[in-house]
Motif scaffolding. Structure first.
Motif, PDB file in Angstrom:
ATOM      1  N   ARG A 192      19.377  24.050 -13.182  1.00  0.00           N
ATOM      2  CA  ARG A 192      19.462  25.489 -12.904  1.00  0.00           C
ATOM      3  C   ARG A 192      18.640  26.276 -13.923  1.00  0.00           C
ATOM      4  O   ARG A 192      18.544  25.910 -15.097  1.00  0.00           O
ATOM      5  CB  ARG A 192      20.919  25.956 -12.928  1.00  0.00           C
ATOM      6  N   LYS A 193      18.063  27.359 -13.457  1.00  0.00           N
ATOM      7  CA  LYS A 193      17.272  28.224 -14.324  1.00  0.00           C
ATOM      8  C   LYS A 193      18.168  29.200 -15.083  1.00  0.00           C
ATOM      9  O   LYS A 193      19.225  29.594 -14.605  1.00  0.00           O
ATOM     10  CB  LYS A 193      16.254  29.023 -13.503  1.00  0.00           C
ATOM     11  N   PHE A 194      17.693  29.560 -16.270  1.00  0.00           N
ATOM     12  CA  PHE A 194      18.337  30.629 -17.024  1.00  0.00           C
ATOM     13  C   PHE A 194      17.834  31.979 -16.514  1.00  0.00           C
ATOM     14  O   PHE A 194      16.669  32.115 -16.131  1.00  0.00           O
ATOM     15  CB  PHE A 194      18.040  30.494 -18.518  1.00  0.00           C
ATOM     16  N   GLU A 195      18.712  32.950 -16.539  1.00  0.00           N
ATOM     17  CA  GLU A 195      18.377  34.286 -16.058  1.00  0.00           C
ATOM     18  C   GLU A 195      17.957  35.193 -17.207  1.00  0.00           C
ATOM     19  O   GLU A 195      16.978  35.923 -17.112  1.00  0.00           O
ATOM     20  CB  GLU A 195      19.590  34.894 -15.343  1.00  0.00           C
ATOM     21  N   ARG A 196      18.714  35.172 -18.307  1.00  0.00           N
ATOM     22  CA  ARG A 196      18.475  36.076 -19.432  1.00  0.00           C
ATOM     23  C   ARG A 196      17.866  35.350 -20.625  1.00  0.00           C
ATOM     24  O   ARG A 196      17.014  35.892 -21.320  1.00  0.00           O
ATOM     25  CB  ARG A 196      19.793  36.741 -19.847  1.00  0.00           C
ATOM     26  N   ASN A 197      18.319  34.135 -20.888  1.00  0.00           N
ATOM     27  CA  ASN A 197      17.820  33.352 -22.010  1.00  0.00           C
ATOM     28  C   ASN A 197      16.459  32.763 -21.641  1.00  0.00           C
ATOM     29  O   ASN A 197      15.980  32.948 -20.518  1.00  0.00           O
ATOM     30  CB  ASN A 197      18.826  32.249 -22.358  1.00  0.00           C
ATOM     31  N   ASN A 198      15.811  32.051 -22.559  1.00  0.00           N
ATOM     32  CA  ASN A 198      14.533  31.440 -22.218  1.00  0.00           C
ATOM     33  C   ASN A 198      14.747  30.210 -21.343  1.00  0.00           C
ATOM     34  O   ASN A 198      15.880  29.856 -20.999  1.00  0.00           O
ATOM     35  CB  ASN A 198      13.739  31.103 -23.488  1.00  0.00           C
ATOM     36  N   ASN A 199      13.670  29.523 -20.991  1.00  0.00           N
ATOM     37  CA  ASN A 199      13.760  28.431 -20.017  1.00  0.00           C
ATOM     38  C   ASN A 199      14.688  27.304 -20.454  1.00  0.00           C
ATOM     39  O   ASN A 199      15.262  26.608 -19.615  1.00  0.00           O
ATOM     40  CB  ASN A 199      12.364  27.857 -19.755  1.00  0.00           C
ATOM     41  N   ALA A 200      14.824  27.105 -21.761  1.00  0.00           N
ATOM     42  CA  ALA A 200      15.646  26.006 -22.257  1.00  0.00           C
ATOM     43  C   ALA A 200      16.969  26.488 -22.843  1.00  0.00           C
ATOM     44  O   ALA A 200      17.742  25.678 -23.363  1.00  0.00           O
ATOM     45  CB  ALA A 200      14.872  25.210 -23.308  1.00  0.00           C
ATOM     46  N   GLY A 201      17.242  27.782 -22.783  1.00  0.00           N
ATOM     47  CA  GLY A 201      18.503  28.308 -23.295  1.00  0.00           C
ATOM     48  C   GLY A 201      18.636  28.204 -24.795  1.00  0.00           C
ATOM     49  O   GLY A 201      19.740  28.004 -25.304  1.00  0.00           O
ATOM     50  N   THR A 202      17.528  28.353 -25.518  1.00  0.00           N
ATOM     51  CA  THR A 202      17.564  28.137 -26.965  1.00  0.00           C
ATOM     52  C   THR A 202      17.515  29.423 -27.778  1.00  0.00           C
ATOM     53  O   THR A 202      17.463  29.361 -29.015  1.00  0.00           O
ATOM     54  CB  THR A 202      16.401  27.230 -27.401  1.00  0.00           C
TER      55      THR A 202
END
Length: 733
Positions: A143-153
């Motif tokens: 699943r893609k992140f909506e607000r965070n960057n592509n890797a959720g970091t």
């Protein structure tokens, strides 16, 4: 109550990383497919090398939630780690390894950071350009992140930088509103506010480091007040802390158990701590930490009650040597004496066998390890030494004439930001060291019979030669005072704890390691079972659960079998660990036929999920989605129902060997293990469950005794509850 003033745990090494291997530690990773983590500040201040840590494990297609393992209360979980600069009865160092847990009750909103968009992508590609159905049966999905960057970091936004009301902040940080669910949060968000609006403890040794503020976000190790997640730097750097925190103590593993009484009696598990609340507190106007200053400020002085948990177990850390991230040697928990390995056992990583307490049932939990390194160049441990008992429990009313070196420090005696060119002024503590014979060597500018130069990267005149006349030269000492007193940290991902569905004892068995060969995975480790040597009393249970990631850096078949980004494993019985083929199913002794197939195929249905024509690794078959032989269709978390992982040890007493058909790659890597089934006679008739019950009874009895003694001392105003020496305390500041 007034806060204690004491030295930090001081270190003399620039690099001494700590890595948690079981349960896998993140080292601030999330879902980046990199050899190095993307953001060292995501959740906490690890101080570790960016190459360490394990990526997020679990189903990557879930929306707004994680996919954690579930452990059962009362079960045994082997916690494993490596620490680079040694510990235990190692004569080169003082050390403490502190194990704690955070739970959702004390950290509402506890999470690792989960994607919350409505869109999934084809995870077989190393980009997010191709959208697919999140339930696709044709490829791996994430699943893609909506607000965070592509890797959720990304680090969670700073609560100081918005104009939100307290209610709006609660909805974001705790409830995950406005896609804040995508940010990891391993603290109570209110703790960080208390940190940056509370005065730092000015009785701590700061050496020549210039702290750029007066709040608790500024420490000698973090002089600029940098933010990592919502962790409070002062609380992170010092243990035990002088305020109640959201972390609950589990154990302290140390280099000398003479300090254990102090750690156990001062734990917030068993004693309360006081604090000041100021309506006008701000980072540039922090709230005081002493009762007198609190009253003068017009604040409210109150005491937080203890957690009323048993005190942390305090034992010797296993022996491990310096400059080494490897196995340790077992020692007696109370004396530190080296132990003889039992037959069939082998050296292992440093470990602590944790019986998960019943209070954790129903909780989301995160495990925290902190490794403190210390030096004997001055009495950095005096605050915890039994010979200094008169000072250990005097909370703020420290009498410098009667207390040992190391209990309290007058901030005025810290180095005045010295350099080798500092000119001596009258009264400076770093001037003419020999005139300070017998006093505390806080910071001097030369090496003498009585002192050492405790400032940043000093050069010393070892032989008292006339350097100006070229009769000698000074030797450079590689001491960085920003890093002396250094604390390293790692944390697990969030897991769940549930009540046990069985009455017998349970030992957890899982997967540790990361994709790659030994060099590529370092300082993490290659795949193995954990524990690799498991002992199960007959008719008790092994709880087998496997947790895999899809976010490893791509590694080919020589460096990791199966899909190039993935971790997966199974477990099959073999004749002996010196061999590399499984037994024929007709020879299985530990698993019955149904269990054997279940754990070998790990949920892959040959009729609906597999291409059964694949019989070699040609034509990129390793990365074929339907290559069940390489476990490519195995779920990231198996089994889906944690209770299905319970396997009763009904086999006859003896030792049974196992392997992973995917990861046991002989000369490249070995994933083998054994389960030793013990008859009850080997434990004098006590099953594991009974042993656990006895352990809990002892722990709670000791905890109750400690609580009773604490109440008595408080009523009689003894020890730490004696009337405070206000004048003596203020002379310290």
């Amino acid at each position: 109550m007034l806060p204690r003033l004491f030295f930090p745990l001081l270190a003399l090494s620039a690099v001494a990383d700590l890595y948690l291997h079981s349960p896998p530690g993140s080292n601030n990773r999330n879902r980046e497919r990199n050899d190095n983590r993307a953001n060292a500040n995501r959740l906490f201040d690890s101080q570790n090398n960016g190459k360490g840590g394990y990526p997020y494990r679990g189903d990557p297609s879930l929306q707004g939630v994680g996919d954690p393992l579930t452990y059962y209360a009362g079960s045994e979980l082997q916690i494993e780690w490596t620490n680079q600069h040694g510990c235990g009865p190692n004569p080169n160092i003082y050390c403490h390894l502190v194990i704690q847990v955070g739970i959702v009750d004390t950290m509402p909103g506890l999470r690792d950071g989960y994607p919350n968009s409505d869109t999934c992508y084809d995870s077989a590609q190393n980009n997010q350009n191709t959208n697919v159905d999140c339930d696709s049966t044709e490829t791996w999905t994430a699943r893609k992140f909506e607000r965070n960057n592509n890797a959720g970091t990304n680090t969670i936004p700073d609560p100081r930088n918005d104009g939100d009301s307290d209610t709006e902040k609660y909805n974001k940080y705790v409830n995950g509103a406005e896609n804040y669910i995508e940010y990891g949060l391993h603290e109570n968000h209110l703790d960080y506010k208390e940190c940056y609006t509370t005065e730092r403890n000015k009785g701590l040794y700061t050496s020549d480091q210039k702290l750029n503020g007066n709040a608790a976000i500024y420490t000698r190790q973090n002089p600029n007040g940098n933010r990592r997640g919502l962790e409070c730097p002062e609380e992170r750097d010092y243990y035990p802390y002088w305020r109640k925190t959201s972390w609950i103590d589990v154990a302290v593993l140390t280099s000398d158990t003479k300090w254990c009484e102090f750690f156990q009696t001062q734990s917030a598990n068993v004693r309360g701590y006081s604090k000041c609340t100021c309506p006008d507190a701000a980072q540039n106007n922090p709230c005081p930490i002493t009762q007198a200053a609190c009253n003068a400020r017009g604040g409210t002085w109150s005491e937080d009650e203890p957690y009323n948990w048993p005190p942390p177990e305090c034992i010797y850390h296993p022996f491990n040597r310096d400059n080494h991230l490897g196995n340790s040697y077992p020692v007696d928990k109370q004396t530190g004496a080296f132990l003889q390995l039992e037959e069939g056992m082998q050296p292992e990583a440093s470990m602590y066998n944790w019986i998960i307490p019943p209070q954790l049932a129903g909780q989301d939990v995160v495990l925290r390890l902190r490794y403190n390194m210390s030096t004997a160049d001055y009495d950095s441990q005096a605050y915890a030494d039994p010979s200094n008992a008169a000072c250990n429990n005097v909370e703020g009313g420290v009498d410098k004439n009667n207390c040992g070196v190391g209990t309290g420090v007058n901030q005025g005696e810290n180095c005045p930001y010295v350099t080798v060119d500092t000119q001596c002024n009258d009264g400076d503590p770093d001037c003419d060291a020999t005139s300070y014979d017998g006093q505390k060597p806080e910071c001097y500018n030369s090496l003498t019979r009585f002192s050492v130069p405790l400032y940043n990267r000093p050069y010393i005149n070892l032989f008292d030669k006339d350097v100006a006349a070229s009769e000698g030269f000074k030797l450079g000492i590689a001491i960085n005072t920003h890093q002396t007193g250094r604390t390293f940290e790692d944390r697990s991902y969030v897991f769940k704890v549930a009540n046990s569905p069985v009455a017998q004892g349970i030992t957890n068995l899982g997967l540790r390691g990361r994709r790659g060969n030994i060099v590529q995975s370092y300082p993490s480790v290659e795949y193995d079972f954990t524990p690799s040597n498991l002992v199960c009393n007959r008719f008790d249970y092994v709880h087998i659960q496997f947790h895999g990631s899809d976010f490893n850096a791509a590694k080919n078949a020589n460096n990791g079998e199966g899909w190039q980004y993935s971790d997966r494993t199974n477990i099959v019985e073999m004749w002996e660990r010196a061999k590399n083929y499984p037994k024929h199913h007709s020879e299985f002794k530990f698993f019955n036929d149904q269990q054997a197939e279940y754990w070998a195929w790990v949920g892959q249905d040959p009729k609906t999920m597999c291409d059964t024509t694949i019989e070699d690794d040609q034509n990129n078959n390793q990365n074929d989605f339907k290559n069940c032989g390489k476990l490519n269709r195995m779920a990231n978390r198996f089994p889906a129902n944690p209770q299905d992982g319970l396997v009763q040890c009904t086999a006859e007493s003896g030792t049974y060997s196992f392997m992973s058909t995917r990861n046991n790659n002989f000369s490249n890597r070995s994933q083998k293990g054994q389960i030793h089934v013990k008859s009850n006679d080997e434990d004098q008739g006590l099953t594991t469950a009974q042993q656990v019950a006895v352990s809990f009874a002892v722990i709670f009895f000791v905890g109750a005794m400690a609580a009773g003694i604490t109440i008595y001392m408080k009523k009689k105003e003894l020890g730490c509850f004696a009337p405070k020496q206000e004048a003596a305390y203020h002379s310290q500041l």
